[in-house]
Design a protein around this motif. Sequence first.
Motif, PDB file in Angstrom:
ATOM      1  N   ARG A  37     -24.647 -57.289  29.277  1.00 53.98           N
ATOM      2  CA  ARG A  37     -24.975 -57.849  27.958  1.00 53.98           C
ATOM      3  C   ARG A  37     -23.737 -58.391  27.239  1.00 53.98           C
ATOM      4  O   ARG A  37     -23.864 -59.128  26.266  1.00 53.98           O
ATOM      5  N   GLY A  38     -22.567 -57.958  27.691  1.00 56.28           N
ATOM      6  CA  GLY A  38     -21.353 -58.340  26.971  1.00 56.28           C
ATOM      7  C   GLY A  38     -21.225 -57.635  25.635  1.00 56.28           C
ATOM      8  O   GLY A  38     -20.628 -58.139  24.688  1.00 56.28           O
ATOM      9  N   GLU A  39     -21.770 -56.429  25.567  1.00 51.53           N
ATOM     10  CA  GLU A  39     -21.698 -55.624  24.347  1.00 51.53           C
ATOM     11  C   GLU A  39     -21.203 -54.235  24.711  1.00 51.53           C
ATOM     12  O   GLU A  39     -21.361 -53.799  25.846  1.00 51.53           O
ATOM     13  N   PRO A  40     -20.604 -53.513  23.770  1.00 50.76           N
ATOM     14  CA  PRO A  40     -20.019 -52.213  24.134  1.00 50.76           C
ATOM     15  C   PRO A  40     -21.061 -51.153  24.485  1.00 50.76           C
ATOM     16  O   PRO A  40     -20.779 -50.247  25.266  1.00 50.76           O
ATOM     17  N   HIS A  41     -22.249 -51.272  23.907  1.00 49.28           N
ATOM     18  CA  HIS A  41     -23.266 -50.261  24.206  1.00 49.28           C
ATOM     19  C   HIS A  41     -24.639 -50.782  23.817  1.00 49.28           C
ATOM     20  O   HIS A  41     -24.769 -51.725  23.026  1.00 49.28           O
ATOM     21  N   VAL A  42     -25.637 -50.178  24.376  1.00 42.61           N
ATOM     22  CA  VAL A  42     -27.016 -50.511  24.038  1.00 42.61           C
ATOM     23  C   VAL A  42     -27.253 -50.112  22.585  1.00 42.61           C
ATOM     24  O   VAL A  42     -26.762 -49.078  22.134  1.00 42.61           O
ATOM     25  N   THR A  43     -27.984 -50.927  21.866  1.00 43.87           N
ATOM     26  CA  THR A  43     -28.252 -50.649  20.452  1.00 43.87           C
ATOM     27  C   THR A  43     -29.698 -50.201  20.255  1.00 43.87           C
ATOM     28  O   THR A  43     -30.554 -50.489  21.098  1.00 43.87           O
ATOM     29  N   PRO A  44     -29.947 -49.480  19.143  1.00 44.17           N
ATOM     30  CA  PRO A  44     -31.294 -48.940  18.920  1.00 44.17           C
ATOM     31  C   PRO A  44     -32.380 -50.010  18.880  1.00 44.17           C
ATOM     32  O   PRO A  44     -33.525 -49.744  19.264  1.00 44.17           O
ATOM     33  N   ASP A  45     -32.042 -51.185  18.437  1.00 45.86           N
ATOM     34  CA  ASP A  45     -33.080 -52.219  18.298  1.00 45.86           C
ATOM     35  C   ASP A  45     -33.393 -52.937  19.600  1.00 45.86           C
ATOM     36  O   ASP A  45     -34.279 -53.777  19.651  1.00 45.86           O
ATOM     37  N   ARG A  46     -32.659 -52.608  20.655  1.00 48.45           N
ATOM     38  CA  ARG A  46     -32.859 -53.349  21.892  1.00 48.45           C
ATOM     39  C   ARG A  46     -32.748 -52.420  23.102  1.00 48.45           C
ATOM     40  O   ARG A  46     -31.738 -52.427  23.810  1.00 48.45           O
ATOM     41  N   PRO A  47     -33.795 -51.641  23.338  1.00 46.18           N
ATOM     42  CA  PRO A  47     -33.760 -50.712  24.469  1.00 46.18           C
ATOM     43  C   PRO A  47     -33.649 -51.456  25.796  1.00 46.18           C
ATOM     44  O   PRO A  47     -33.986 -52.648  25.873  1.00 46.18           O
ATOM     45  N   VAL A  48     -33.216 -50.770  26.795  1.00 48.94           N
ATOM     46  CA  VAL A  48     -33.141 -51.341  28.144  1.00 48.94           C
ATOM     47  C   VAL A  48     -34.561 -51.481  28.696  1.00 48.94           C
ATOM     48  O   VAL A  48     -35.338 -50.528  28.687  1.00 48.94           O
ATOM     49  N   GLN A  49     -34.906 -52.664  29.159  1.00 48.97           N
ATOM     50  CA  GLN A  49     -36.241 -52.945  29.692  1.00 48.97           C
ATOM     51  C   GLN A  49     -36.235 -52.908  31.218  1.00 48.97           C
ATOM     52  O   GLN A  49     -35.202 -53.139  31.854  1.00 48.97           O
ATOM     53  N   GLY A  50     -37.393 -52.636  31.791  1.00 47.96           N
ATOM     54  CA  GLY A  50     -37.521 -52.649  33.241  1.00 47.96           C
ATOM     55  C   GLY A  50     -37.138 -53.995  33.836  1.00 47.96           C
ATOM     56  O   GLY A  50     -36.452 -54.072  34.868  1.00 47.96           O
ATOM     57  N   SER A  96     -30.653 -43.379  12.123  1.00 52.35           N
ATOM     58  CA  SER A  96     -31.772 -43.632  11.204  1.00 52.35           C
ATOM     59  C   SER A  96     -32.616 -44.832  11.646  1.00 52.35           C
ATOM     60  O   SER A  96     -33.766 -44.958  11.263  1.00 52.35           O
ATOM     61  N   GLN A  97     -32.032 -45.700  12.444  1.00 56.08           N
ATOM     62  CA  GLN A  97     -32.777 -46.860  12.952  1.00 56.08           C
ATOM     63  C   GLN A  97     -33.299 -46.616  14.361  1.00 56.08           C
ATOM     64  O   GLN A  97     -33.590 -47.560  15.102  1.00 56.08           O
ATOM     65  N   GLY A  98     -33.385 -45.346  14.771  1.00 54.76           N
ATOM     66  CA  GLY A  98     -33.833 -45.032  16.115  1.00 54.76           C
ATOM     67  C   GLY A  98     -32.660 -44.739  17.028  1.00 54.76           C
ATOM     68  O   GLY A  98     -31.504 -44.807  16.613  1.00 54.76           O
ATOM     69  N   ARG A  99     -32.966 -44.403  18.254  1.00 57.40           N
ATOM     70  CA  ARG A  99     -31.923 -44.073  19.213  1.00 57.40           C
ATOM     71  C   ARG A  99     -31.927 -45.071  20.342  1.00 57.40           C
ATOM     72  O   ARG A  99     -33.000 -45.454  20.834  1.00 57.40           O
ATOM     73  N   PRO A 100     -30.745 -45.504  20.773  1.00 60.63           N
ATOM     74  CA  PRO A 100     -30.718 -46.448  21.887  1.00 60.63           C
ATOM     75  C   PRO A 100     -31.009 -45.727  23.202  1.00 60.63           C
ATOM     76  O   PRO A 100     -30.823 -44.527  23.312  1.00 60.63           O
ATOM     77  N   GLY A 101     -31.459 -46.487  24.197  1.00 66.35           N
ATOM     78  CA  GLY A 101     -31.723 -45.898  25.498  1.00 66.35           C
ATOM     79  C   GLY A 101     -32.711 -46.748  26.265  1.00 66.35           C
ATOM     80  O   GLY A 101     -32.795 -47.962  26.053  1.00 66.35           O
ATOM     81  N   LEU A 102     -33.490 -46.094  27.115  1.00 63.47           N
ATOM     82  CA  LEU A 102     -34.362 -46.831  28.025  1.00 63.47           C
ATOM     83  C   LEU A 102     -35.791 -46.933  27.480  1.00 63.47           C
ATOM     84  O   LEU A 102     -36.346 -45.956  26.965  1.00 63.47           O
ATOM     85  N   HIS A 103     -36.354 -48.095  27.634  1.00 64.34           N
ATOM     86  CA  HIS A 103     -37.741 -48.370  27.247  1.00 64.34           C
ATOM     87  C   HIS A 103     -38.656 -47.859  28.360  1.00 64.34           C
ATOM     88  O   HIS A 103     -38.270 -47.838  29.519  1.00 64.34           O
ATOM     89  N   PRO A 104     -39.900 -47.446  28.013  1.00 62.38           N
ATOM     90  CA  PRO A 104     -40.822 -46.952  29.042  1.00 62.38           C
ATOM     91  C   PRO A 104     -41.047 -47.922  30.194  1.00 62.38           C
ATOM     92  O   PRO A 104     -41.445 -47.486  31.285  1.00 62.38           O
ATOM     93  N   SER A 105     -40.786 -49.200  29.962  1.00 63.70           N
ATOM     94  CA  SER A 105     -40.984 -50.141  31.078  1.00 63.70           C
ATOM     95  C   SER A 105     -40.031 -49.818  32.234  1.00 63.70           C
ATOM     96  O   SER A 105     -40.294 -50.182  33.381  1.00 63.70           O
ATOM     97  N   CYS A 106     -38.927 -49.110  31.944  1.00 68.17           N
ATOM     98  CA  CYS A 106     -38.032 -48.686  33.032  1.00 68.17           C
ATOM     99  C   CYS A 106     -38.741 -47.715  33.972  1.00 68.17           C
ATOM    100  O   CYS A 106     -38.433 -47.652  35.165  1.00 68.17           O
ATOM    101  N   ALA A 107     -39.659 -46.910  33.407  1.00 69.59           N
ATOM    102  CA  ALA A 107     -40.405 -45.975  34.256  1.00 69.59           C
ATOM    103  C   ALA A 107     -41.221 -46.753  35.289  1.00 69.59           C
ATOM    104  O   ALA A 107     -41.367 -46.329  36.443  1.00 69.59           O
ATOM    105  N   GLU A 108     -41.750 -47.884  34.873  1.00 70.24           N
ATOM    106  CA  GLU A 108     -42.532 -48.721  35.781  1.00 70.24           C
ATOM    107  C   GLU A 108     -41.632 -49.284  36.898  1.00 70.24           C
ATOM    108  O   GLU A 108     -41.992 -49.290  38.077  1.00 70.24           O
ATOM    109  N   PHE A 109     -40.435 -49.717  36.505  1.00 69.50           N
ATOM    110  CA  PHE A 109     -39.460 -50.200  37.489  1.00 69.50           C
ATOM    111  C   PHE A 109     -39.150 -49.102  38.508  1.00 69.50           C
ATOM    112  O   PHE A 109     -39.085 -49.343  39.721  1.00 69.50           O
TER     113      PHE A 109
END
Lengths: 350, 350, 350, 350
Positions: B205-218, B255-268
Amino acid sequence: MASSRRRFLMHAAAMGGAALARPSAAFAGPAPASTTPAFSPPELLRRHAANARAAAVATQSPTPDDARYLAMYRDRRNWGRWGDDDQVGALNLITAEKRAAAAGLVQSGRTISLSRIFEPPQHFMTKSELGGGGGFVMDYLGFIYHGSTVTHIDALCHIWDGDGMWQGRDPDVEITTQGAHFGDITHWSSGVITKGILIDVPRHRGEPHVTPDRPVQGTELDAIANAQGVSVEPGDALLVHSGWESYTASGDDGSQGRPGLHPSCAEFIRDHDVALLGWDLMDARMGASQLPWPVHGVLFNFGVALLDNARLEPIAAACAEEGRHEFMFMLLPLNVARGTGSPANPIAMF
Amino acid sequence: MASSRRRFLMHAAAMGGAALARPSAAFAGPAPASTTPAFSPPELLRRHAANARAAAVATQSPTPDDARYLAMYRDRRNWGRWGDDDQVGALNLITAEKRAAAAGLVQSGRTISLSRIFEPPQHFMTKSELGGGGGFVMDYLGFIYHGSTVTHIDALCHIWDGDGMWQGRDPDVEITTQGAHFGDITHWSSGVITKGILIDVPRHRGEPHVTPDRPVQGTELDAIANAQGVSVEPGDALLVHSGWESYTASGDDGSQGRPGLHPSCAEFIRDHDVALLGWDLMDARMGASQLPWPVHGVLFNFGVALLDNARLEPIAAACAEEGRHEFMFMLLPLNVARGTGSPANPIAMF
Amino acid sequence: MASSRRRFLMHAAAMGGAALARPSAAFAGPAPASTTPAFSPPELLRRHAANARAAAVATQSPTPDDARYLAMYRDRRNWGRWGDDDQVGALNLITAEKRAAAAGLVQSGRTISLSRIFEPPQHFMTKSELGGGGGFVMDYLGFIYHGSTVTHIDALCHIWDGDGMWQGRDPDVEITTQGAHFGDITHWSSGVITKGILIDVPRHRGEPHVTPDRPVQGTELDAIANAQGVSVEPGDALLVHSGWESYTASGDDGSQGRPGLHPSCAEFIRDHDVALLGWDLMDARMGASQLPWPVHGVLFNFGVALLDNARLEPIAAACAEEGRHEFMFMLLPLNVARGTGSPANPIAMF
Amino acid sequence: MASSRRRFLMHAAAMGGAALARPSAAFAGPAPASTTPAFSPPELLRRHAANARAAAVATQSPTPDDARYLAMYRDRRNWGRWGDDDQVGALNLITAEKRAAAAGLVQSGRTISLSRIFEPPQHFMTKSELGGGGGFVMDYLGFIYHGSTVTHIDALCHIWDGDGMWQGRDPDVEITTQGAHFGDITHWSSGVITKGILIDVPRHRGEPHVTPDRPVQGTELDAIANAQGVSVEPGDALLVHSGWESYTASGDDGSQGRPGLHPSCAEFIRDHDVALLGWDLMDARMGASQLPWPVHGVLFNFGVALLDNARLEPIAAACAEEGRHEFMFMLLPLNVARGTGSPANPIAMF
């Protein structure tokens, strides 16, 4: 080095070794052979203290063997060999090339665990319910892994004699209630991955287990390695199978001593620059010897990692089946800050 | 299967999923992102209970996404796939051949630890003196490794939803104060040794870390794997780097949620028959989702091992240096009888 | 009351008691007489399980005595006596007036501890230095106090039989991994302060300790109280000295049973509305009896507090010196949320 | 006495006290005011270390007050007062007559617990089933009771300054990983039973709690005692209510210091030969003071027992209702071998 701690072996040296009058209390280390599956620290410490006192009372003239091996340890120490501040010890012998070569030994991918079942003395569950029937369980583990029960690795800081810890450091300085500040287990956090060699003493002897009257000798390790067609090389993990399962089932009461390895094995280990010694029965205890650390001494004198209470019967059986006694060896210690070692589940892969 | 426990998802199915009226309490699992280096069980449990209660209060209409992933989990479960009594799960996909092939990936022998420093909440020393200046130190370790701090592996028994544990077993029967009687960690005692793949989200992504508003998608996992030139295959260990170090240093207050993996990763993960998921930031938490186990669900639905709180920045850096994102992966869980997982020091070897 | 749990004694009632076909497994409770100074939970649990299994195998026709005391417990329960939701039990008998009267017994102010030395299995120090040579030390204590070693009080929730816990509550509902949700120790947080009476069996018998073949009988308690000139009244703390120190020093191996109190003592306790029973040797075990809780049954049937493993030799000696066998008794349990009891240091004051 | 440890206060004396150049690191003791209900040792130790470092950095010229109280402690020590080897300290002032007189204060028998709810950080259940529906539950407790959460008593060995522990003993000799070998809690095994006096600061001030800008002064203790009509006498237990519940509910962030007792209270305690100090808020921290043990110093200098984290609001309310501020005080420490104190549930009886 810890100048104030040197009186014991310095004195031994001045006296020519053989004239050593009052050796350190005989003590077999924190690992008496036992079938007890769990122990509490106070009990263990009391047992240790009683052993040490009994030995102190019984102190008499040291045997010529004692003097010989004290001198051997003193003369062949690896202190300073990898730099004065080194905290990695003989695991320095396991280079990246050595690890890659170990991986190159893999053929079938068959794996064997070298760990006993681990039953922590404190093992408790907390279960929590969520809505809709969901939930989770977490367990609390509390334990001292040192002793003769849990499969574990000793860090360099674990033991010492009158000359000090690894590199001659002073345990009164390096070990506080906050932990080990030199030679702790985090220095081995990248794991012990190397060529493993199994020395199967019971199969070679044609007996179910090593007996108290006949400890494993260094020359015997040589003979078995030759018979098995393996070569013990620098950086190897040496696993010596003595038949713990059979011995503990035999009901031997320990009154005739404990079976295990003779100090001459320490010499073999130094001769071959072994990086790790794994065993199921530890230092032999017999006769008049007053050595505090007969074979355990390889830890702080040579920097050799110790894998205590390994479960070696299954790997011995597998080696016999496979017709080969070398394999890829993996031991990945927990990365415990200031820790004196780690419980472990080492794996051999063919 | 546990008939009395099925009402939640059965109800969801009857309602067509999208009409699901009262989903299970939203709960992110025992692993909220946190920089706290240690916690006490009552505190953790209180936090959990408060989270669960808050979620129950807030329960409203489930999102279409929730319904979709609940159905996905239900429809694609691996229960029974390796026999009705199987307790190994997706690690069955790691055959001896798979392990041998993983060893075949080794070139240089360079190793990288995937473990954070482990600071057990209870870590105490007992030092004993022997005669002559000798002695030894032992340490007591006491800890719950589950949560968001300690690098550890979850056993199959660790979590469940209204349909039950792995294979549909009933947690009220299988989990007692004495431990886990189904799906405990001893079923993985021969270790998790397989091909490892690192998916480096921040670098891609060219960013230092995943952000709460944009979880990792499958789909993103697919894209990154392609970009990195790796192929995710059955039995692989999939390590998803989200940038935990950078995120925790950012001072985000959650307060804006936690960054991490979206459930679509489970499908992957299910699509590619991954055997183990390792991550540094866990399930993303954001928006109106009420899913109790957004991605953690791969554990009891698919039998996929979870390596929580892995330290992935060093391996990500090494992959970039090496110009390759696959390696030999080793994780050797402690062989804890009736245990719900194990702390671990996984190693990647190039 | 827990209807699903009543089958055992209900069955006994239907059968007329004497015809009871399959009593509960014989089990002496978590407190076998032992000189072991410390134990680990798994060891204890294994021992318990072995005992229970052995007993189950040996189950045969119950003795007439068993039937009699099962009926006695059933017929004379205090369930509901102080309200259906009461969690205080027989300590309700200790009124403010009773406490004031106990204080009125004090003459000289001489105090005697009724506690053994407490050696927690986990007892560790952490020492911290401040500037200028100052510092402090803290200790960590970890222990299970139930068993036959630590002086402790049992809360009402500690044990149960087929009819349930105190008040007939269901242990599957009231006891979770989070703790005891009914009858926990906090209900006794204002302390047990009352008149104490010491029954000195060895002195009365003229023998150093109670022997396995001759348990203490209820009628004997009466006789000794009379001989000592004391009157056992409602709300009293009854301390029965059986000679633990002498018995454990005797080397008796337990093969002929364990010395202690006969179930008839439970009848005495109910007759006199005793509030707390303190003892140094617990339930006697001998002969064919299959009673699971021979005297321990006073806890959940009558609501009587149990002070296990009291140290009674010093108070017995002091009573002989003072020429009086009653005194002010104080036991102040730790206020442990959801706890099943508490270690204690009870004090007698003359 | 520990000659090597005396440099700090000897230096202070040589400099005339007021010229003291580098006092010991400012440190408030192991008990910062906090609402945290539980803590883990590493966290606590880190917090302590951070405090100590911050203080060391901030070290500047000591205040005249610091010099005064350092001199007061030095000049009025009780070392040797009850013999050079005494390990009982000011509890020697509680004679049998004193205890009998305390019992004589009892009128109604009303009791009030002075203990907070105790939630051990490690609190786990093990439940075991017997045949016939019977069973039992045991709990494991693991905790450090020192700190600002658990109601507990400090033993004489708990803290020290540059001159040493109680009686000038050397902590490097007396405190090992095996425990405290001088001044441990077993020396108080016969309990602390004496006249208790409650000093109710908030009621006297007409404010809900003591504030950081106005610590409790020794002269104020005098004034309140007079106003309440009580006389503080040798051997008494002095309980100072500062309003912990109200203070912790106030949301004060501690940036303006911590409320509690001013070092002048230590002088009051010495003047009146108090045997035990109980408090809900501990040493006040404010201004430029660098004293390591402002009021905690009564422990090792005077031999006065400390009851930390007492719950004093209920007894304060009861005293107001009863119209009397003295009562029988009972604290019965667990008899922990080599322990540095004990959790406790002290009781006041009117």
